[in-house]
Scaffold this motif. Structure first.
Motif, PDB file in Angstrom:
ATOM      1  N   ASN A 196      -1.263  -6.771  95.717  1.00  0.00           N
ATOM      2  CA  ASN A 196      -0.911  -5.445  95.211  1.00  0.00           C
ATOM      3  C   ASN A 196       0.176  -4.825  96.089  1.00  0.00           C
ATOM      4  N   ASN A 197       0.011  -4.938  97.407  1.00  0.00           N
ATOM      5  CA  ASN A 197       1.036  -4.415  98.315  1.00  0.00           C
ATOM      6  C   ASN A 197       2.359  -5.160  98.155  1.00  0.00           C
ATOM      7  N   TRP A 198       2.274  -6.453  97.908  1.00  0.00           N
ATOM      8  CA  TRP A 198       3.480  -7.260  97.701  1.00  0.00           C
ATOM      9  C   TRP A 198       4.223  -6.774  96.451  1.00  0.00           C
ATOM     10  N   ALA A 199       3.476  -6.503  95.404  1.00  0.00           N
ATOM     11  CA  ALA A 199       4.098  -6.005  94.174  1.00  0.00           C
ATOM     12  C   ALA A 199       4.758  -4.650  94.412  1.00  0.00           C
ATOM     13  N   ILE A 200       4.117  -3.796  95.189  1.00  0.00           N
ATOM     14  CA  ILE A 200       4.702  -2.489  95.506  1.00  0.00           C
ATOM     15  C   ILE A 200       5.995  -2.676  96.296  1.00  0.00           C
ATOM     16  N   THR A 229      -6.462 -12.619  87.818  1.00  0.00           N
ATOM     17  CA  THR A 229      -7.429 -12.843  88.902  1.00  0.00           C
ATOM     18  C   THR A 229      -8.582 -11.851  88.810  1.00  0.00           C
ATOM     19  N   ALA A 230      -8.251 -10.592  88.580  1.00  0.00           N
ATOM     20  CA  ALA A 230      -9.290  -9.562  88.484  1.00  0.00           C
ATOM     21  C   ALA A 230     -10.207  -9.811  87.300  1.00  0.00           C
ATOM     22  N   ARG A 231      -9.641 -10.255  86.181  1.00  0.00           N
ATOM     23  CA  ARG A 231     -10.489 -10.565  85.020  1.00  0.00           C
ATOM     24  C   ARG A 231     -11.443 -11.708  85.354  1.00  0.00           C
ATOM     25  N   HIS A 232     -10.961 -12.667  86.111  1.00  0.00           N
ATOM     26  CA  HIS A 232     -11.802 -13.786  86.541  1.00  0.00           C
ATOM     27  C   HIS A 232     -12.901 -13.283  87.482  1.00  0.00           C
ATOM     28  N   GLN A 233     -12.541 -12.371  88.374  1.00  0.00           N
ATOM     29  CA  GLN A 233     -13.497 -11.862  89.359  1.00  0.00           C
ATOM     30  C   GLN A 233     -14.475 -10.843  88.765  1.00  0.00           C
ATOM     31  N   TYR A 234     -13.964  -9.925  87.960  1.00  0.00           N
ATOM     32  CA  TYR A 234     -14.749  -8.776  87.519  1.00  0.00           C
ATOM     33  C   TYR A 234     -15.071  -8.782  86.037  1.00  0.00           C
ATOM     34  N   GLY A 235     -14.677  -9.794  85.324  1.00  0.00           N
ATOM     35  CA  GLY A 235     -14.910  -9.819  83.888  1.00  0.00           C
ATOM     36  C   GLY A 235     -13.915  -8.921  83.176  1.00  0.00           C
ATOM     37  N   ALA A 236     -14.377  -8.239  82.155  1.00  0.00           N
ATOM     38  CA  ALA A 236     -13.488  -7.419  81.328  1.00  0.00           C
ATOM     39  C   ALA A 236     -12.999  -6.165  82.057  1.00  0.00           C
ATOM     40  N   GLY A 284      -8.498   0.056  87.251  1.00  0.00           N
ATOM     41  CA  GLY A 284      -7.470   0.868  86.616  1.00  0.00           C
ATOM     42  C   GLY A 284      -6.159   0.898  87.375  1.00  0.00           C
ATOM     43  N   PHE A 285      -6.225   0.847  88.716  1.00  0.00           N
ATOM     44  CA  PHE A 285      -4.979   0.931  89.471  1.00  0.00           C
ATOM     45  C   PHE A 285      -4.081  -0.279  89.189  1.00  0.00           C
ATOM     46  N   LEU A 286      -4.669  -1.445  88.947  1.00  0.00           N
ATOM     47  CA  LEU A 286      -3.849  -2.620  88.632  1.00  0.00           C
ATOM     48  C   LEU A 286      -3.183  -2.470  87.264  1.00  0.00           C
ATOM     49  N   LEU A 287      -3.956  -2.021  86.284  1.00  0.00           N
ATOM     50  CA  LEU A 287      -3.396  -1.839  84.944  1.00  0.00           C
ATOM     51  C   LEU A 287      -2.324  -0.755  84.943  1.00  0.00           C
ATOM     52  N   ASN A 288      -2.562   0.328  85.674  1.00  0.00           N
ATOM     53  CA  ASN A 288      -1.569   1.401  85.768  1.00  0.00           C
ATOM     54  C   ASN A 288      -0.298   0.918  86.466  1.00  0.00           C
ATOM     55  N   ASN A 289      -0.458   0.168  87.556  1.00  0.00           N
ATOM     56  CA  ASN A 289       0.712  -0.318  88.280  1.00  0.00           C
ATOM     57  C   ASN A 289       1.532  -1.271  87.413  1.00  0.00           C
ATOM     58  N   ARG A 290       0.854  -2.107  86.638  1.00  0.00           N
ATOM     59  CA  ARG A 290       1.562  -3.001  85.723  1.00  0.00           C
ATOM     60  C   ARG A 290       2.298  -2.172  84.664  1.00  0.00           C
ATOM     61  N   ALA A 291       1.635  -1.165  84.125  1.00  0.00           N
ATOM     62  CA  ALA A 291       2.265  -0.319  83.104  1.00  0.00           C
ATOM     63  C   ALA A 291       3.484   0.408  83.684  1.00  0.00           C
ATOM     64  N   ARG A 292       3.372   0.877  84.910  1.00  0.00           N
ATOM     65  CA  ARG A 292       4.515   1.555  85.551  1.00  0.00           C
ATOM     66  C   ARG A 292       5.675   0.574  85.719  1.00  0.00           C
ATOM     67  N   THR A 293       5.364  -0.664  86.060  1.00  0.00           N
ATOM     68  CA  THR A 293       6.405  -1.680  86.196  1.00  0.00           C
ATOM     69  C   THR A 293       7.087  -1.931  84.854  1.00  0.00           C
ATOM     70  N   LEU A 294       6.289  -1.995  83.800  1.00  0.00           N
ATOM     71  CA  LEU A 294       6.857  -2.167  82.457  1.00  0.00           C
ATOM     72  C   LEU A 294       7.767  -0.987  82.107  1.00  0.00           C
ATOM     73  N   GLU A 295       7.357   0.206  82.488  1.00  0.00           N
ATOM     74  CA  GLU A 295       8.187   1.391  82.249  1.00  0.00           C
ATOM     75  C   GLU A 295       9.525   1.254  82.989  1.00  0.00           C
ATOM     76  N   ASN A 301      -8.202   9.379  89.941  1.00  0.00           N
ATOM     77  CA  ASN A 301      -6.826   8.948  90.221  1.00  0.00           C
ATOM     78  C   ASN A 301      -6.292   8.045  89.113  1.00  0.00           C
ATOM     79  N   ALA A 302      -7.083   7.059  88.691  1.00  0.00           N
ATOM     80  CA  ALA A 302      -6.641   6.153  87.621  1.00  0.00           C
ATOM     81  C   ALA A 302      -6.440   6.928  86.327  1.00  0.00           C
TER      82      ALA A 302
END
Length: 186
Positions: A53-57, A78-85, A89-100, A126-127
């Motif tokens: 996550n820090n690397w992506a930032i 990876t998170a889906r593998h670790q945590y299921g569905a 939220g911070f990962l999904l938000n960060n990905r969405a911000r990157t898409l923006e 926060n999320a």
């Protein structure tokens, strides 16, 4: 140090370079840390997720949005593998911000909407707020100024009186509201 500790420490060195504004060195150290985690079979550990996550930032800060997106997509898998569905939220938000930032507004809107619909303010304010602010920002970029203002009003109803005055959410809110006002010619 133990190999897992070594990988984490290299990630910490990368973070120190990131904070110092040396994105080039941070990038190198994050890559090395992930090589160490992978060699140990620990690339899906909580520590490895934090390093990525820090690397992506760092990639975002350096303007390498495509690398950031690649990292976030790998992290979400990876998170889906670790945590299921339930992906944090911070990962999904960060990905969405990157898409923006890549100009993929409809994809960003979908990503922010997913978090906004599922994050509960009492559990992850926060999320929830980052996603609503993301919706406001993308709406503004698309010229949907009424929708942007509606999202800002929704965020204000959640945040006001619940977060300290110096919380970064307030700054983000004011920044987006200012952009919307400028887009309206105010």
């Amino acid at each position: 140090p133990l190999p897992n500790t070594e990988a984490s420490l290299i990630g910490d060195v990368a973070y120190a370079h990131q904070i110092a504004g040396r994105n080039d060195l941070a990038d190198q150290h994050y890559a090395l840390a992930m090589q160490k985690f992978k060699a140990l079979g620990r690339e899906r550990s909580a520590s490895a997720i934090a390093v990525q996550n820090n690397w992506a930032i760092t990639s975002l800060n350096a303007g390498d949005f495509r690398q950031a997106l690649t990292i976030y997509e790998r992290l979400i898998e990876t998170a889906r593998h670790q945590y299921g569905a339930k992906v944090p939220g911070f990962l999904l938000n960060n990905r969405a911000r990157t898409l923006e930032l890549l100009g993929r507004y409809e994809d960003a809107m979908q990503g922010f909407s997913e978090v906004a619909a599922t994050a509960e303010p009492a559990q992850d304010i926060n999320a929830k707020l980052f996603s609503i602010h993301g919706l406001a920002s993308v709406s503004r970029a698309l010229g949907r100024l009424d929708a942007a203002e509606e999202h800002l009003a929704q965020a204000a109803a959640i945040k006001d009186g619940k977060l300290p005055a110096a919380h970064p959410v307030h700054v983000n809110h004011d920044l987006i509201a200012g952009r919307v006002a400028l887009s309206r010619g105010r």
